[in-house]
Design an enzyme around this catalytic site. Sequence first.
Site, PDB file in Angstrom:
ATOM      1  N   GLN A  41     -24.132   3.271  -2.288  1.00 31.69           N
ATOM      2  CA  GLN A  41     -24.434   4.516  -3.010  1.00 31.69           C
ATOM      3  C   GLN A  41     -23.448   4.724  -4.169  1.00 31.69           C
ATOM      4  O   GLN A  41     -23.839   5.031  -5.297  1.00 31.69           O
ATOM      5  CB  GLN A  41     -24.406   5.710  -2.050  1.00 31.69           C
ATOM      6  CG  GLN A  41     -24.554   7.024  -2.795  1.00 31.69           C
ATOM      7  CD  GLN A  41     -24.942   8.184  -1.906  1.00 31.69           C
ATOM      8  OE1 GLN A  41     -25.766   8.053  -1.012  1.00 31.69           O
ATOM      9  NE2 GLN A  41     -24.364   9.338  -2.161  1.00 31.69           N
ATOM     10  N   THR A  44     -16.369   7.714  -5.699  1.00 39.44           N
ATOM     11  CA  THR A  44     -17.109   8.528  -6.666  1.00 39.44           C
ATOM     12  C   THR A  44     -16.268   9.767  -6.979  1.00 39.44           C
ATOM     13  O   THR A  44     -15.684  10.376  -6.081  1.00 39.44           O
ATOM     14  CB  THR A  44     -18.469   8.949  -6.052  1.00 39.44           C
ATOM     15  OG1 THR A  44     -19.147   7.758  -5.628  1.00 39.44           O
ATOM     16  CG2 THR A  44     -19.322   9.689  -7.048  1.00 39.44           C
ATOM     17  N   PHE A  77     -29.054  -4.397  -6.471  1.00 38.89           N
ATOM     18  CA  PHE A  77     -30.225  -5.192  -6.070  1.00 38.89           C
ATOM     19  C   PHE A  77     -30.372  -5.223  -4.543  1.00 38.89           C
ATOM     20  O   PHE A  77     -31.480  -5.136  -4.017  1.00 38.89           O
ATOM     21  CB  PHE A  77     -30.124  -6.623  -6.610  1.00 38.89           C
ATOM     22  CG  PHE A  77     -30.695  -6.784  -7.999  1.00 38.89           C
ATOM     23  CD1 PHE A  77     -30.256  -5.993  -9.051  1.00 38.89           C
ATOM     24  CD2 PHE A  77     -31.673  -7.728  -8.262  1.00 38.89           C
ATOM     25  CE1 PHE A  77     -30.781  -6.132 -10.338  1.00 38.89           C
ATOM     26  CE2 PHE A  77     -32.212  -7.878  -9.541  1.00 38.89           C
ATOM     27  CZ  PHE A  77     -31.761  -7.082 -10.584  1.00 38.89           C
ATOM     28  N   LEU A  78     -29.248  -5.369  -3.839  1.00 39.43           N
ATOM     29  CA  LEU A  78     -29.327  -5.403  -2.373  1.00 39.43           C
ATOM     30  C   LEU A  78     -29.848  -4.067  -1.835  1.00 39.43           C
ATOM     31  O   LEU A  78     -30.742  -4.024  -0.985  1.00 39.43           O
ATOM     32  CB  LEU A  78     -27.953  -5.714  -1.766  1.00 39.43           C
ATOM     33  CG  LEU A  78     -27.391  -7.112  -2.034  1.00 39.43           C
ATOM     34  CD1 LEU A  78     -25.976  -7.241  -1.501  1.00 39.43           C
ATOM     35  CD2 LEU A  78     -28.288  -8.179  -1.404  1.00 39.43           C
ATOM     36  N   PHE A 108     -21.559   2.209  10.238  1.00 43.20           N
ATOM     37  CA  PHE A 108     -22.671   2.039   9.290  1.00 43.20           C
ATOM     38  C   PHE A 108     -23.445   0.751   9.508  1.00 43.20           C
ATOM     39  O   PHE A 108     -24.546   0.583   8.988  1.00 43.20           O
ATOM     40  CB  PHE A 108     -22.195   2.181   7.838  1.00 43.20           C
ATOM     41  CG  PHE A 108     -21.567   0.960   7.231  1.00 43.20           C
ATOM     42  CD1 PHE A 108     -20.225   0.682   7.426  1.00 43.20           C
ATOM     43  CD2 PHE A 108     -22.308   0.092   6.432  1.00 43.20           C
ATOM     44  CE1 PHE A 108     -19.630  -0.432   6.853  1.00 43.20           C
ATOM     45  CE2 PHE A 108     -21.731  -1.021   5.839  1.00 43.20           C
ATOM     46  CZ  PHE A 108     -20.383  -1.298   6.059  1.00 43.20           C
ATOM     47  N   CYS A 166     -20.008   1.430  -0.256  1.00 44.40           N
ATOM     48  CA  CYS A 166     -20.224   0.923  -1.622  1.00 44.40           C
ATOM     49  C   CYS A 166     -21.611   1.080  -2.230  1.00 44.40           C
ATOM     50  O   CYS A 166     -21.708   1.342  -3.428  1.00 44.40           O
ATOM     51  CB  CYS A 166     -19.798  -0.538  -1.679  1.00 44.40           C
ATOM     52  SG  CYS A 166     -18.021  -0.701  -1.449  1.00 44.40           S
ATOM     53  N   ASP A 196       0.859  -1.190   0.000  1.00 42.27           N
ATOM     54  CA  ASP A 196       0.000   0.000   0.000  1.00 42.27           C
ATOM     55  C   ASP A 196       0.892   1.235   0.000  1.00 42.27           C
ATOM     56  O   ASP A 196       2.020   1.193   0.496  1.00 42.27           O
ATOM     57  CB  ASP A 196      -0.891  -0.009   1.266  1.00 42.27           C
ATOM     58  CG  ASP A 196      -2.157   0.816   1.096  1.00 42.27           C
ATOM     59  OD1 ASP A 196      -3.251   0.232   1.065  1.00 42.27           O
ATOM     60  OD2 ASP A 196      -2.043   2.070   0.973  1.00 42.27           O
TER      61      ASP A 196
END
Length: 472
Positions: free
Chosen positions: A277, A91, A225-226, A337, A275, A34
């Site tokens: 959104q 995004t 879908f989820l 979350f 993930c 990384d």
Amino acid sequence: MVKKICGIGAGYVGGPTMAVIALKCPSIEVAVVDISHSRISAWNSDKLPIYEPGLEEVIQQCRGKNLLFSTDIEKHVYEADIIFVNVNTPTKTSGLGAGKAADLTYWESAARMIADVSRSNKIVVEKSTVPVRTAEVIEKILVHNSNGMVKYQILSNPEFLSEGTSIQDLLNPDRVLIGGNDKNLGGQEAIQKLKAIYANWVPEDRIITTNLWSAELSKLADNAFLAQRISSINAMSALCEATGADVSQVSCVLSKNTKLGSKYLNASVGFGGSCFQKDILNLVYICESNGLVEVANYWKEVIKVNDYQKSRFVKKVVTSMFNTVSGKKIAVLGFSFKKDTSDTRKTPAIDVCKGLLADNACLSIYDPRVSEDQIRTDLSTNEIRWDCSTQVKPASFTNVKQVSVFGDVYEATKDAHGICVLTEWDEFKTIDYQKIFDSMEKPAFVFDGRNVLDVDKLKKIGFIVYSIGKPI
Ligand code: NAD
Ligand code: UGA
């Protein structure tokens, strides 16, 4: 024979995924690299950079044997036969497609570096979630930047783990997806090599192979879908509140329909995580770019309902507490979350807290795993809105004086007028609500954003309770 694997990106996916490969393939050396020195040193310490049940045990078993974490990216890429690219694909925040399209900057720089340092043939595996047809772009970058001596095979191998259960998900996946180009011999061999790695612990009938574009798109479709199911049940929860139906009862009925199945039917304050959104917006952008406006608009609604659910929750808190929360202490229980993770990316708690702060509430926040620094950073960051709308935005909270963070649930709730449960941590089911009630201002409100509390018990104690999608 695969002797060495290099995983680029040591985050929520790269760390656990590469560690499980190392665990299950003891004869293969696995290097996880990384650019972040702090992340790598945390992976090499006793305090891992992410919290996941079972992760420490896996790391302890392999680290120093066939698993290593390093910032010497080029060395390990040079030596590897297979390179998994696990970098972040957020995004875009500016430029063409800002607010929707996936930002492939990190991916592109990883691909350019691979092309620079490679001197032997490589299989490059897309583990990150990417827009459909990314493999084509990656191939161009690799081929045009290499000396022509090195051959690359690109595979798509999207990851389906969920945070909080990632080790379990990796050890016992319901499917492993490998997309590749089986039209040429090199492509077929690459698919077989990756398949053979997973076959060390995954039954062969769970390893699905498809073409590259189906694999890339399936990952976006899967998350869409989820998320769509959660927005569907959340939309029903609003109708339940308006009609006297109970969303848990409705969910229970739906779950017994074998055509629907029982998962992802828990109404909530809204879905979060890094993930859902992002991937739906990515899908929306791809649809728009292909002129499929109706399809794009269909998927946008999933996010709109999620935003609606969060603002509906804030509105419920404010209206229930006599139309003002100004100066009132509201205890927020749970900030991550979902339970069993310390991850706060896109947690609904951020929007709910910002909404309450905009109404001048004083927040006292408790989460068993999220640090005070993280909470303060999240609340003081103003994110670009996906729909660029002018809807009421919370004020800018560079100075979050109205926020206190506690390491003890009883301290956090002392003298509060209301409690908002925003994460379904198990411990919230068993805390002493009588003790909490006794220390609160009256009337004492509870807003259960996860439908995890025993409402009858709380009402008996004297709380006024609001749950999602249930009669008051
Ligand atoms: P993350 O931000 O936790 O980790 C990404 C890591 O990549 C970071 O540590 C970053 O420093 C590193 N990185 C970026 N560019 C690099 C480069 N050029 N060289 C070396 N390292 C680099 O992200 P994540 O949550 O692990 O997600 C990674 C990808 O996996 C995303 O595409 C995401 O959509 C997808 N995914 C995530 C999950 C999840 O549960 N988090 C599940 C499935 C798929
Ligand atoms: C999700 C998918 O489940 C994974 O398959 C996928 O690999 C991953 O995204 C990804 O690509 O990043 P994750 O976000 O870790 O995994 O967690 P989930 O368990 O799916 O929960 C997402 C959000 O939905 C959470 O905020 C959770 O509380 C919420 N949720 C989930 C509900 O509100 N109701 C439900 O019934 C289920």
